[in-house]
Design a protein around this motif. Structure first.
Motif, short mmCIF file in Angstrom:
data_model
loop_
_atom_site.label_atom_id
_atom_site.label_comp_id
_atom_site.label_asym_id
_atom_site.label_seq_id
_atom_site.Cartn_x
_atom_site.Cartn_y
_atom_site.Cartn_z
N ALA A 52 0.84 -1.31 0.00
CA ALA A 52 -0.11 0.00 0.15
C ALA A 52 0.86 1.16 -0.22
N GLY A 53 1.98 1.32 0.81
CA GLY A 53 2.80 2.41 0.74
C GLY A 53 3.53 2.61 -0.47
N SER A 107 -4.61 14.00 -2.57
CA SER A 107 -5.61 13.44 -1.70
C SER A 107 -6.11 11.95 -2.22
N PHE A 108 -6.80 12.41 -3.49
CA PHE A 108 -7.43 11.17 -4.05
C PHE A 108 -6.46 10.29 -4.83
N ALA A 109 -5.33 10.66 -5.00
CA ALA A 109 -4.33 9.51 -5.31
C ALA A 109 -3.99 8.46 -4.26
N ALA A 113 -5.15 4.69 -3.78
CA ALA A 113 -4.19 3.66 -3.91
C ALA A 113 -4.41 2.83 -2.45
N LEU A 114 -4.51 3.48 -1.37
CA LEU A 114 -4.85 2.76 -0.09
C LEU A 114 -6.25 1.82 -0.48
N GLY A 115 -7.17 2.33 -1.10
CA GLY A 115 -8.54 1.40 -1.29
C GLY A 115 -8.07 0.30 -2.30
N SER A 157 -4.07 8.33 -11.58
CA SER A 157 -2.88 8.22 -10.85
C SER A 157 -2.41 6.89 -10.05
N ALA A 158 -3.55 6.64 -9.24
CA ALA A 158 -3.68 5.44 -8.31
C ALA A 158 -3.70 4.26 -9.24
#
Length: 176
Positions: A52-53, A107-109, A113-115, A157-158
Motif C-alpha cells: 500500500a505504501g 488526496s484522491f491518489a 491507492a489505499l483502497g 494516478s492510483a
C-alpha cells in the motif's frame, strides 16, 4: 450552473470565523502532498502495509506528473479569486494555475491507492481528502470542476501506481 455562483454561495452561506480557521488548517494539511508522502513512507515500515505504501507513493509521483507538470500548464486556467478580486483570501494567492486541484489530486491518489490495496486507512483518508477538496473551494482558490479534475487525475494516478507496483512484484517474484 455557473461555478462562481457555487463558490459565492459557499462564501455567503457557510463561511464563518471559526470555519475560516478550520478550513485554512485543513487546506494546509494537503500542501505539497506532504501528509500523504509521510503516510506512504510510514506504511513502508510494516510488511502488512508495504505494498500500500509503495502504491501510494507511486500514485503521488504520477499525480505530480499528470496534474502539476502536464495538465496545469496545458489548461492554464485562472483561479476564481482572479475573476472575483473582491473575495477576501484566507491564504496567500497561489501562483500556479487552477485546473486540476493538486491538493485534491494528491488526496484522491492516496485514497484510491489505499483502497486498491484494501488498506483500512482508506476510510479516514477519504474523510480527510473530501475535507481538503472542500477547503479549496471554501477558501476560493479552486472551481468545483478543478476539484472534479483532481479526483479524476488522482484515480488515474492510483491506477498507474497500482499497475507499476504489481509489475515490480511480478518481476521480483515471477512465479506469483
Amino acid at each position: 450552473m455557473n461555478e462562481i455562483f457555487i463558490l459565492n454561495f459557499i462564501q455567503e452561506h457557510f463561511r464563518t470565523a471559526l470555519g475560516d480557521q478550520v478550513m485554512v488548517f485543513i487546506t494546509h494539511l494537503g500542501d505539497k502532498g506532504l501528509l500523504w508522502i509521510c503516510l506512504g513512507i510510514v506504511l513502508l515500515f510494516f510488511k502488512k502495509t508495504r505494498k500500500a505504501g509503495f502504491t501510494l507513493l507511486f500514485a503521488l509521483l504520477f499525480e505530480l506528473l499528470i496534474a502539476n507538470v502536464t495538465l496545469k500548464p496545458l489548461v492554464a486556467r485562472i483561479r476564481p479569486f482572479e475573476l472575483n478580486p473582491g473575495v477576501d483570501l484566507l491564504i496567500p494567492p497561489p501562483e500556479d494555475f487552477s485546473f486540476p486541484s493538486g491538493h485534491t489530486g494528491a488526496s484522491f491518489a492516496a485514497i484510491f491507492a489505499l483502497g486498491f490495496r484494501r488498506c483500512k486507512l482508506w476510510i479516514p483518508a477519504l474523510i480527510l481528502g473530501c475535507l481538503i477538496a472542500y477547503s479549496r473551494m471554501y477558501i476560493y482558490v479552486h472551481f468545483p470542476t478543478d476539484i472534479l479534475g483532481g479526483v479524476l487525475s488522482g484515480l488515474v494516478s492510483a491506477i498507474l501506481g497500482w499497475a507499476v507496483t504489481n509489475q515490480i512484484k511480478k518481476r521480483r517474484n515471477p512465479g506469483l
